[in-house]
Design a protein around this motif. Structure first.
Motif, short mmCIF file in Angstrom:
data_model
loop_
_atom_site.label_atom_id
_atom_site.label_comp_id
_atom_site.label_asym_id
_atom_site.label_seq_id
_atom_site.Cartn_x
_atom_site.Cartn_y
_atom_site.Cartn_z
N GLY A 8 -13.53 4.32 17.29
CA GLY A 8 -13.38 2.63 16.70
C GLY A 8 -13.80 2.13 14.93
O GLY A 8 -14.39 3.07 14.14
N GLY A 9 -13.80 1.16 14.89
CA GLY A 9 -14.96 0.93 13.84
C GLY A 9 -13.91 -0.63 13.51
O GLY A 9 -13.34 -1.01 14.19
N LEU A 10 -14.62 -0.57 11.69
CA LEU A 10 -14.24 -2.02 11.45
C LEU A 10 -13.38 -1.68 10.21
O LEU A 10 -13.22 -0.75 9.90
CB LEU A 10 -15.03 -2.15 10.45
CG LEU A 10 -14.87 -4.39 9.81
CD1 LEU A 10 -14.11 -5.16 10.84
CD2 LEU A 10 -16.42 -4.35 9.59
N VAL A 11 -12.35 -2.52 10.46
CA VAL A 11 -11.25 -1.90 9.40
C VAL A 11 -10.30 -3.32 8.77
O VAL A 11 -10.56 -4.79 9.36
CB VAL A 11 -9.75 -1.28 10.13
CG1 VAL A 11 -9.50 -2.01 11.01
CG2 VAL A 11 -8.54 -0.69 9.87
N GLN A 12 -9.76 -3.61 7.69
CA GLN A 12 -8.88 -4.63 7.63
C GLN A 12 -7.59 -4.85 7.97
O GLN A 12 -7.55 -3.80 8.56
CB GLN A 12 -9.20 -4.72 5.84
CG GLN A 12 -10.43 -4.90 5.36
CD GLN A 12 -10.62 -5.00 3.70
OE1 GLN A 12 -9.21 -4.62 3.00
NE2 GLN A 12 -11.48 -5.57 2.63
N PRO A 13 -7.22 -6.49 8.10
CA PRO A 13 -6.06 -6.21 8.74
C PRO A 13 -4.68 -5.65 7.52
O PRO A 13 -5.19 -5.02 6.38
CB PRO A 13 -5.30 -7.83 8.60
CG PRO A 13 -6.84 -8.64 8.39
CD PRO A 13 -7.83 -7.48 7.36
N GLY A 14 -4.25 -5.01 8.19
CA GLY A 14 -2.73 -4.29 7.78
C GLY A 14 -3.20 -2.64 8.06
O GLY A 14 -3.10 -1.36 7.94
N GLY A 15 -4.84 -2.27 8.33
CA GLY A 15 -5.33 -0.61 7.74
C GLY A 15 -5.27 -0.48 8.63
O GLY A 15 -4.59 -0.58 10.36
N LEU A 84 -2.70 -2.89 12.08
CA LEU A 84 -3.87 -3.44 12.83
C LEU A 84 -3.39 -5.36 12.16
O LEU A 84 -3.63 -5.23 10.60
CB LEU A 84 -5.03 -2.66 12.78
CG LEU A 84 -5.30 -1.52 13.34
CD1 LEU A 84 -6.24 -0.46 13.09
CD2 LEU A 84 -5.37 -2.28 14.79
N GLU A 85 -3.72 -5.75 13.10
CA GLU A 85 -4.37 -6.83 12.83
C GLU A 85 -5.19 -7.45 13.45
O GLU A 85 -5.66 -7.43 15.01
CB GLU A 85 -3.07 -8.14 13.89
CG GLU A 85 -0.94 -7.00 13.23
CD GLU A 85 -0.32 -7.83 14.63
OE1 GLU A 85 -0.37 -8.28 15.44
OE2 GLU A 85 1.09 -7.26 14.04
N PRO A 86 -5.55 -9.21 13.39
CA PRO A 86 -7.02 -9.24 14.74
C PRO A 86 -6.93 -9.22 15.31
O PRO A 86 -8.06 -9.23 16.45
CB PRO A 86 -7.29 -10.72 13.27
CG PRO A 86 -6.30 -10.97 12.05
CD PRO A 86 -4.98 -9.60 12.15
N ASP A 87 -5.52 -9.79 15.93
CA ASP A 87 -5.62 -9.91 17.48
C ASP A 87 -5.44 -8.68 18.07
O ASP A 87 -5.72 -8.53 19.29
CB ASP A 87 -4.01 -10.27 17.40
CG ASP A 87 -3.87 -12.05 18.31
OD1 ASP A 87 -3.42 -12.69 17.73
OD2 ASP A 87 -5.58 -12.25 17.60
#
Length: 122
Positions: A8-15, A84-87
């Motif tokens: 897991g982790g932090l990714v920007q939208p579209g990543g 990936l999307e914020p949702d």
């Protein structure tokens, strides 16, 4: 028997991110492996699952973006998450039905791994 989740982790939208779920212990066989997720204030939902034979099942919201695969020799499942999307932000939980050696028998049991946080944000 334990399920160890990672990735897991932090990714920007579209990543993209890839989650791994490794089963270990006195395992006889693994029926299915999969991932659920739970966002704040929402119920836990199935994201994707895969059987030992390779049959897959996906939530409608992730079809075409996520894929699930499995390495039976390593007792490990992988969730590749693209676009990936914020949702998609949630805690992701690994889940598996595992038959393990218990005393003089084989006991089929559902197991859960610890959650791994996925955050999609700019």
């Amino acid at each position: 028997v334990q399920l160890q989740a990672s990735g897991g982790g932090l990714v920007q939208p579209g990543g993209s991110l890839r989650l791994s779920c490794a089963a270990s212990g006195n395992i006889f066989s693994i029926d299915y492996m999969g991932w659920y997720r739970q966002a704040p204030g929402k119920q836990r939902e199935l994201v994707a699952a895969i059987t030992g034979g390779g049959s897959t099942n996906f939530a409608d919201s992730v079809k075409g973006r996520f894929t699930i695969s499995r390495d039976n020799a390593k007792n490990t499942a992988y969730l590749q998450m693209n676009s990936l999307e914020p949702d998609d932000t949630a805690v992701y939980y690994c889940n598996a039905k595992i038959s393990y050696y218990c005393s003089d028998a084989v006991c089929p049991t559902e197991f859960w791994g610890q959650g791994t946080q996925v955050t999609v944000s700019s």
